[in-house]
Write a protein that holds these residues in place. Structure first.
Motif, PDB file in Angstrom:
ATOM      1  N   GLY A 114       5.596 -11.959   3.613  1.00 19.51           N
ATOM      2  CA  GLY A 114       5.144 -10.579   3.453  1.00 19.51           C
ATOM      3  C   GLY A 114       5.156 -10.126   2.003  1.00 19.51           C
ATOM      4  N   ALA A 115       6.237 -10.430   1.287  1.00 19.19           N
ATOM      5  CA  ALA A 115       6.352 -10.031  -0.121  1.00 19.19           C
ATOM      6  C   ALA A 115       5.371 -10.800  -1.001  1.00 19.19           C
ATOM      7  CB  ALA A 115       7.778 -10.247  -0.600  1.00 19.19           C
ATOM      8  N   MET A 116       5.235 -12.096  -0.743  1.00 19.09           N
ATOM      9  CA  MET A 116       4.305 -12.906  -1.532  1.00 19.09           C
ATOM     10  C   MET A 116       2.868 -12.408  -1.379  1.00 19.09           C
ATOM     11  SD  MET A 116       3.046 -16.825  -1.067  1.00 19.09           S
ATOM     12  CE  MET A 116       2.253 -16.311   0.435  1.00 19.09           C
ATOM     13  N   LEU A 117       2.467 -12.149  -0.148  1.00 18.95           N
ATOM     14  CA  LEU A 117       1.103 -11.657   0.076  1.00 18.95           C
ATOM     15  C   LEU A 117       0.871 -10.311  -0.603  1.00 18.95           C
ATOM     16  CD1 LEU A 117       0.527 -12.633   3.809  1.00 18.95           C
ATOM     17  CD2 LEU A 117      -0.597 -13.606   1.795  1.00 18.95           C
ATOM     18  N   ALA A 118       1.872  -9.437  -0.567  1.00 16.56           N
ATOM     19  CA  ALA A 118       1.743  -8.138  -1.224  1.00 16.56           C
ATOM     20  C   ALA A 118       1.512  -8.325  -2.721  1.00 16.56           C
ATOM     21  CB  ALA A 118       2.980  -7.283  -0.965  1.00 16.56           C
ATOM     22  N   ASP A 119       2.278  -9.196  -3.345  1.00 13.19           N
ATOM     23  CA  ASP A 119       2.101  -9.438  -4.780  1.00 13.19           C
ATOM     24  C   ASP A 119       0.751 -10.082  -5.078  1.00 13.19           C
ATOM     25  OD1 ASP A 119       4.562  -8.360  -5.451  1.00 13.19           O
ATOM     26  OD2 ASP A 119       5.585 -10.296  -5.508  1.00 13.19           O
ATOM     27  N   LEU A 120       0.383 -11.081  -4.294  1.00 12.77           N
ATOM     28  CA  LEU A 120      -0.880 -11.785  -4.550  1.00 12.77           C
ATOM     29  C   LEU A 120      -2.100 -10.895  -4.380  1.00 12.77           C
ATOM     30  CD1 LEU A 120      -0.256 -15.240  -2.820  1.00 12.77           C
ATOM     31  CD2 LEU A 120      -0.374 -14.765  -5.278  1.00 12.77           C
ATOM     32  N   LEU A 121      -2.056 -10.000  -3.411  1.00 10.15           N
ATOM     33  CA  LEU A 121      -3.252  -9.231  -3.077  1.00 10.15           C
ATOM     34  C   LEU A 121      -3.302  -7.843  -3.709  1.00 10.15           C
ATOM     35  CD1 LEU A 121      -3.514 -10.362   0.632  1.00 10.15           C
ATOM     36  CD2 LEU A 121      -4.830 -11.199  -1.320  1.00 10.15           C
ATOM     37  N   THR A 122      -2.342  -7.522  -4.568  1.00  4.13           N
ATOM     38  CA  THR A 122      -2.362  -6.219  -5.237  1.00  4.13           C
ATOM     39  C   THR A 122      -2.360  -6.351  -6.756  1.00  4.13           C
ATOM     40  OG1 THR A 122       0.052  -6.021  -5.101  1.00  4.13           O
ATOM     41  CG2 THR A 122      -1.248  -4.976  -3.341  1.00  4.13           C
ATOM     42  N   GLY A 123      -2.637  -7.531  -7.272  1.00  5.63           N
ATOM     43  CA  GLY A 123      -2.731  -7.705  -8.715  1.00  5.63           C
ATOM     44  C   GLY A 123      -1.426  -8.037  -9.410  1.00  5.63           C
ATOM     45  N   PHE A 124      -0.398  -8.383  -8.666  1.00  6.94           N
ATOM     46  CA  PHE A 124       0.894  -8.716  -9.259  1.00  6.94           C
ATOM     47  C   PHE A 124       1.281 -10.159  -8.941  1.00  6.94           C
ATOM     48  CE2 PHE A 124       0.868  -4.134  -8.734  1.00  6.94           C
ATOM     49  CZ  PHE A 124       1.291  -3.707  -9.988  1.00  6.94           C
ATOM     50  N   ALA A 125       0.304 -11.053  -8.997  1.00  9.35           N
ATOM     51  CA  ALA A 125       0.503 -12.447  -8.594  1.00  9.35           C
ATOM     52  C   ALA A 125       1.616 -13.136  -9.375  1.00  9.35           C
ATOM     53  CB  ALA A 125      -0.798 -13.227  -8.728  1.00  9.35           C
TER      54      ALA A 125
ATOM     55  N   TYR B 235       0.787  -1.239   0.000  1.00  8.81           N
ATOM     56  CA  TYR B 235       0.000   0.000   0.000  1.00  8.81           C
ATOM     57  C   TYR B 235       0.817   1.286   0.000  1.00  8.81           C
ATOM     58  CZ  TYR B 235      -3.640  -3.354   0.718  1.00  8.81           C
ATOM     59  OH  TYR B 235      -4.472  -4.412   0.556  1.00  8.81           O
ATOM     60  N   LEU B 236       2.110   1.199   0.213  1.00  9.09           N
ATOM     61  CA  LEU B 236       2.965   2.382   0.150  1.00  9.09           C
ATOM     62  C   LEU B 236       4.018   2.166  -0.931  1.00  9.09           C
ATOM     63  CD1 LEU B 236       3.467   3.101   3.957  1.00  9.09           C
ATOM     64  CD2 LEU B 236       1.911   4.234   2.384  1.00  9.09           C
ATOM     65  N   HIS B 237       3.565   2.216  -2.169  1.00  5.96           N
ATOM     66  CA  HIS B 237       4.483   1.970  -3.279  1.00  5.96           C
ATOM     67  C   HIS B 237       4.232   2.948  -4.420  1.00  5.96           C
ATOM     68  CE1 HIS B 237       1.035  -0.712  -4.387  1.00  5.96           C
ATOM     69  NE2 HIS B 237       1.204  -0.065  -5.525  1.00  5.96           N
ATOM     70  N   ILE B 238       5.195   2.973  -5.333  1.00  8.28           N
ATOM     71  CA  ILE B 238       5.094   3.797  -6.533  1.00  8.28           C
ATOM     72  C   ILE B 238       5.073   2.847  -7.724  1.00  8.28           C
ATOM     73  CG2 ILE B 238       6.257   5.548  -7.947  1.00  8.28           C
ATOM     74  CD1 ILE B 238       7.617   6.473  -5.282  1.00  8.28           C
ATOM     75  N   PRO B 239       4.046   2.903  -8.550  1.00  9.49           N
ATOM     76  CA  PRO B 239       3.982   1.992  -9.714  1.00  9.49           C
ATOM     77  C   PRO B 239       5.114   2.255 -10.707  1.00  9.49           C
ATOM     78  CG  PRO B 239       1.847   3.013  -9.287  1.00  9.49           C
ATOM     79  CD  PRO B 239       2.843   3.718  -8.421  1.00  9.49           C
ATOM     80  N   THR B 240       5.580   1.168 -11.329  1.00 12.49           N
ATOM     81  CA  THR B 240       6.569   1.250 -12.400  1.00 12.49           C
ATOM     82  C   THR B 240       5.993   0.533 -13.613  1.00 12.49           C
ATOM     83  OG1 THR B 240       7.702  -0.788 -11.746  1.00 12.49           O
ATOM     84  CG2 THR B 240       8.492   1.263 -10.755  1.00 12.49           C
ATOM     85  N   TYR B 241       6.733   0.471 -14.686  1.00 12.76           N
ATOM     86  CA  TYR B 241       6.209  -0.140 -15.908  1.00 12.76           C
ATOM     87  C   TYR B 241       5.891  -1.623 -15.738  1.00 12.76           C
ATOM     88  CZ  TYR B 241      10.158  -2.992 -17.373  1.00 12.76           C
ATOM     89  OH  TYR B 241      11.094  -3.977 -17.462  1.00 12.76           O
ATOM     90  N   ASN B 242       6.553  -2.299 -14.827  1.00 13.71           N
ATOM     91  CA  ASN B 242       6.342  -3.738 -14.683  1.00 13.71           C
ATOM     92  C   ASN B 242       5.932  -4.185 -13.282  1.00 13.71           C
ATOM     93  OD1 ASN B 242       8.741  -3.266 -13.368  1.00 13.71           O
ATOM     94  ND2 ASN B 242       9.833  -4.966 -14.304  1.00 13.71           N
ATOM     95  N   GLY B 243       5.728  -3.261 -12.379  1.00 10.31           N
ATOM     96  CA  GLY B 243       5.389  -3.616 -10.998  1.00 10.31           C
ATOM     97  C   GLY B 243       5.311  -2.367 -10.155  1.00 10.31           C
TER      98      GLY B 243
END
Length: 170
Positions: A61-72, A25-33
């Motif tokens: 922690g990292a896996m859950l972030a990817d799975l639950l933010t559309g970057f599975a 939830y505290l991130h900046i989008p990039t072209y691939n993630g």
């Protein structure tokens, strides 16, 4: 011993949740993630918790972030890369900010950038296009290092590690 094990599991759960929230939830989008500073919390966890626990914190922690933010698609790579990052830091010292842990920030940046480059090349099949993600990985490493140093200094000032763990590992 069971009391210490229970305490370590609870601290690991709290750190896993912190890594997830900061990353997701505290991130900046990039072209691939996205770029985040959640790795700083993985580094802190690895300086406080014994290795098996800190590896789980980073991977979960990292896996859950990817799975639950559309970057599975990134979740398997994140699990491996973030687990490896946790191995670099030691919890055996009385303080979080030690010379060794500060030196490990550079290999952590390189492993993260190289790991995500290789993982992206694997999933896209393109070694050249995957190079475009390296600058964002390095920015993320710098941001996470700043968080680690600032938070580690504050935690060391108030002896948080000893307060969290008691006599475990001291």
């Amino acid at each position: 011993m069971k009391k210490n094990h229970t305490r370590l599991i609870c601290i690991s759960g709290i750190f896993s949740a912190l890594v997830f929230v900061i990353t997701a939830y505290l991130h900046i989008p990039t072209y691939n993630g996205y770029v985040h500073c959640g790795d700083g919390f993985i580094f802190i966890a690895a300086c406080i918790l014994p290795m098996p626990y800190s590896v789980i914190v980073g991977a979960l922690g990292a896996m859950l972030a990817d799975l639950l933010t559309g970057f599975a698609i990134w979740a398997p790579g994140s699990m491996i890369i973030k687990g490896l990052l946790a191995i670099l830091f030691t919890c055996k010292a009385k303080k979080i900010l030690t010379k060794r842990n500060l030196i490990m920030l550079l290999p952590a940046a390189l492993i993260s950038a190289a790991g995500y480059y290789l993982y992206e090349a694997l999933i896209t099949g393109n070694l050249i296009a995957s190079l475009a993600g390296i600058p964002a990985s390095l920015v993320q490493a710098v941001a996470s290092s700043i968080v680690f140093v600032a938070l580690g200094a504050a935690m060391d000032k108030y002896n948080i590690k000893k307060k969290m763990l008691g006599d475990y590992n001291q």
